[in-house]
Design an enzyme around this catalytic site. Structure first.
Site, PDB file in Angstrom:
ATOM      1  N   LYS A  13       0.828  -1.219   0.000  1.00 13.69           N
ATOM      2  CA  LYS A  13       0.000   0.000   0.000  1.00 13.69           C
ATOM      3  C   LYS A  13       0.855   1.258   0.000  1.00 13.69           C
ATOM      4  O   LYS A  13       0.614   2.175  -0.758  1.00 13.69           O
ATOM      5  CB  LYS A  13      -0.862   0.112   1.277  1.00 13.69           C
ATOM      6  CG  LYS A  13      -1.782  -1.000   1.578  1.00 13.69           C
ATOM      7  CD  LYS A  13      -2.588  -0.675   2.838  1.00 13.69           C
ATOM      8  CE  LYS A  13      -1.758  -0.582   4.110  1.00 13.69           C
ATOM      9  NZ  LYS A  13      -1.230  -1.854   4.606  1.00 13.69           N
ATOM     10  N   ARG A  88      -8.737   1.510   9.380  1.00 17.03           N
ATOM     11  CA  ARG A  88      -8.323   0.133   9.639  1.00 17.03           C
ATOM     12  C   ARG A  88      -9.374  -0.609  10.449  1.00 17.03           C
ATOM     13  O   ARG A  88      -9.199  -1.792  10.742  1.00 17.03           O
ATOM     14  CB  ARG A  88      -7.024   0.147  10.432  1.00 17.03           C
ATOM     15  CG  ARG A  88      -5.805  -0.342   9.667  1.00 17.03           C
ATOM     16  CD  ARG A  88      -4.667  -0.298  10.664  1.00 17.03           C
ATOM     17  NE  ARG A  88      -3.475  -0.964  10.252  1.00 17.03           N
ATOM     18  CZ  ARG A  88      -2.480  -0.414   9.570  1.00 17.03           C
ATOM     19  NH1 ARG A  88      -2.574   0.806   9.125  1.00 17.03           N
ATOM     20  NH2 ARG A  88      -1.398  -1.112   9.320  1.00 17.03           N
ATOM     21  N   ARG A 123      11.817  -5.906   4.171  1.00 23.33           N
ATOM     22  CA  ARG A 123      11.274  -4.556   4.145  1.00 23.33           C
ATOM     23  C   ARG A 123      12.106  -3.601   5.000  1.00 23.33           C
ATOM     24  O   ARG A 123      12.563  -3.955   6.072  1.00 23.33           O
ATOM     25  CB  ARG A 123       9.838  -4.605   4.665  1.00 23.33           C
ATOM     26  CG  ARG A 123       9.106  -3.312   4.484  1.00 23.33           C
ATOM     27  CD  ARG A 123       7.660  -3.617   4.441  1.00 23.33           C
ATOM     28  NE  ARG A 123       7.117  -3.551   5.785  1.00 23.33           N
ATOM     29  CZ  ARG A 123       5.896  -3.082   6.018  1.00 23.33           C
ATOM     30  NH1 ARG A 123       5.135  -2.694   5.017  1.00 23.33           N
ATOM     31  NH2 ARG A 123       5.452  -3.040   7.236  1.00 23.33           N
ATOM     32  N   ARG A 156      11.880  -2.092  10.595  1.00 20.04           N
ATOM     33  CA  ARG A 156      10.971  -1.688  11.656  1.00 20.04           C
ATOM     34  C   ARG A 156      10.935  -2.743  12.754  1.00 20.04           C
ATOM     35  O   ARG A 156      10.967  -3.930  12.449  1.00 20.04           O
ATOM     36  CB  ARG A 156       9.559  -1.496  11.084  1.00 20.04           C
ATOM     37  CG  ARG A 156       9.393  -0.153  10.415  1.00 20.04           C
ATOM     38  CD  ARG A 156       8.152  -0.066   9.581  1.00 20.04           C
ATOM     39  NE  ARG A 156       6.976  -0.685  10.182  1.00 20.04           N
ATOM     40  CZ  ARG A 156       5.794  -0.724   9.587  1.00 20.04           C
ATOM     41  NH1 ARG A 156       5.634  -0.180   8.389  1.00 20.04           N
ATOM     42  NH2 ARG A 156       4.779  -1.303  10.168  1.00 20.04           N
ATOM     43  N   ARG A 167       0.092  -9.170  13.305  1.00 19.73           N
ATOM     44  CA  ARG A 167      -0.501  -8.066  12.518  1.00 19.73           C
ATOM     45  C   ARG A 167      -1.411  -8.600  11.418  1.00 19.73           C
ATOM     46  O   ARG A 167      -2.432  -8.000  11.093  1.00 19.73           O
ATOM     47  CB  ARG A 167       0.603  -7.197  11.937  1.00 19.73           C
ATOM     48  CG  ARG A 167       1.202  -6.274  13.004  1.00 19.73           C
ATOM     49  CD  ARG A 167       2.553  -5.762  12.616  1.00 19.73           C
ATOM     50  NE  ARG A 167       2.507  -4.932  11.438  1.00 19.73           N
ATOM     51  CZ  ARG A 167       3.542  -4.758  10.617  1.00 19.73           C
ATOM     52  NH1 ARG A 167       4.692  -5.355  10.853  1.00 19.73           N
ATOM     53  NH2 ARG A 167       3.415  -3.994   9.575  1.00 19.73           N
TER      54      ARG A 167
HETATM   55  P1  ADP Z   1       1.600  -1.872   7.788  1.00 24.95           P
HETATM   56  O1  ADP Z   1       0.643  -1.472   6.730  1.00 24.95           O
HETATM   57  O2  ADP Z   1       2.841  -2.434   7.271  1.00 24.95           O
HETATM   58  O3  ADP Z   1       0.997  -2.720   8.869  1.00 24.95           O
HETATM   59  P2  ADP Z   1       1.648   0.832   8.930  1.00 24.95           P
HETATM   60  O4  ADP Z   1       2.869   1.639   8.811  1.00 24.95           O
HETATM   61  O5  ADP Z   1       0.460   1.230   8.158  1.00 24.95           O
HETATM   62  O6  ADP Z   1       2.119  -0.630   8.595  1.00 24.95           O
HETATM   63  O7  ADP Z   1       1.196   0.734  10.479  1.00 24.95           O
HETATM   64  C1  ADP Z   1       2.092   0.394  11.507  1.00 24.95           C
HETATM   65  C2  ADP Z   1       1.388   0.317  12.840  1.00 24.95           C
HETATM   66  O8  ADP Z   1       0.826   1.599  13.162  1.00 24.95           O
HETATM   67  C3  ADP Z   1       0.197  -0.634  12.906  1.00 24.95           C
HETATM   68  O9  ADP Z   1       0.589  -1.951  13.199  1.00 24.95           O
HETATM   69  C4  ADP Z   1      -0.632  -0.012  14.024  1.00 24.95           C
HETATM   70  O10 ADP Z   1      -0.117  -0.327  15.291  1.00 24.95           O
HETATM   71  C5  ADP Z   1      -0.433   1.468  13.792  1.00 24.95           C
HETATM   72  N1  ADP Z   1      -1.482   2.056  12.908  1.00 24.95           N
HETATM   73  C6  ADP Z   1      -1.305   2.627  11.689  1.00 24.95           C
HETATM   74  N2  ADP Z   1      -2.456   3.058  11.164  1.00 24.95           N
HETATM   75  C7  ADP Z   1      -3.419   2.749  12.073  1.00 24.95           C
HETATM   76  C8  ADP Z   1      -4.834   2.902  12.131  1.00 24.95           C
HETATM   77  N3  ADP Z   1      -5.499   3.468  11.106  1.00 24.95           N
HETATM   78  N4  ADP Z   1      -5.487   2.443  13.231  1.00 24.95           N
HETATM   79  C9  ADP Z   1      -4.830   1.877  14.250  1.00 24.95           C
HETATM   80  N5  ADP Z   1      -3.516   1.676  14.264  1.00 24.95           N
HETATM   81  C10 ADP Z   1      -2.788   2.110  13.195  1.00 24.95           C
END
Ligand code: ADP
Ligand code: ZN
Length: 210
Positions: A13, A88, A123, A156, A167
């Site tokens: 994404k 999410r 990654r 990360r 996750r």
């Molecule tokens: P990925 O898509 O690889 O899981 P992101 O960078 O989008 O990684 O998100 C990393 C972390 O940030 C998530 O695992 C969560 O803990 C938090 N996070 C990001 N966006 C949201 C959201 N919209 N709602 C809740 N937690 C979020």
């Protein structure tokens, strides 16, 4: 044009959002990047979010919704935006509606779970600007250094295999229901994520324009 990019962690994404936002000249807004920045800067939202993120859990809705609301109110988001990693949960999608935001399309980038776990170990993310890389599919020009800003590129903490599995589980439980939520509104388009980033970009742009 207001777009949402939906997909499992590591589906691509963020990478596609970076490509498509340049093409459409609208900002890509990543709640993950904003939260990592908040953690780094020790802001109240960052302090509230850190433990959840390290475990691979979702950050509470009210924290993320607050951050997102402020961000889309900024000037550069007036003509549209790509939301990467938000909403999410169904509650977050409903909050977006309550803000009066109209979403034009929701692009789901679909990658099977087996492929996700294989991809995640490679990654990397830039500590400075948040750009994403992959040692195999999207390497930096100079090893360990961000092409865009010159800062260090790191793995990360939440990309460890155990955390990735948790996750993915969270994605299927909490986020995947959004596919039905937006399909019912006629807004969902699905793109099959390819190994080659430029191939996925072609499919993604075609899905947006089509
Ligand atoms: P990925 O898509 O690889 O899981 P992101 O960078 O989008 O990684 O998100 C990393 C972390 O940030 C998530 O695992 C969560 O803990 C938090 N996070 C990001 N966006 C949201 C959201 N919209 N709602 C809740 N937690 C979020
Ligand atoms: Zn950078």
């Amino acid at each position: 044009m207001n777009l949402i990019f939906l997909g499992a962690p590591g589906a691509g994404k963020g990478t596609q959002a970076e490509v498509v936002c340049k093409e459409l000249n609208i900002p890509a807004i990543s709640t993950g990047n904003m939260l990592r920045e908040a953690v780094k800067n020790g802001t109240p939202a960052g302090l509230a979010a850190k433990a959840y993120m390290d475990r691979g859990d979702l950050v509470p809705d009210e924290v993320v919704i607050g951050i997102l609301k402020d961000r889309i109110a900024e000037d550069d988001a007036k003509n549209g935006f790509i939301l990467d990693g938000f909403p999410r949960t169904v509650a977050q999608a409903e909050a977006l509606e309550k803000m009066g935001v109209n979403i034009d399309k929701v692009v789901e980038i679909h990658v099977p779970d087996e492929a996700i776990t294989a991809r995640m170990s490679g990654r990397r993310v830039c500590e400075g600007c948040g750009n994403s890389y992959h040692i195999q599919y999207k390497p930096t020009k100079v090893e360990g250094i961000c092409d865009a800003c010159g800062a260090k590129v790191v793995q990360r903490v939440d990309d460890k295999p155990e955390t990735v599995i948790s996750r993915l589980k969270t994605y299927h439980e909490k986020t995947a229901p959004l596919k039905d939520f937006y399909a019912a509104k006629g807004k969902l388009v699905t793109v099959e994520g390819q190994d080659e980033i430029s191939e996925t970009s072609k499919l993604t742009l075609a899905a947006i324009k089509g």
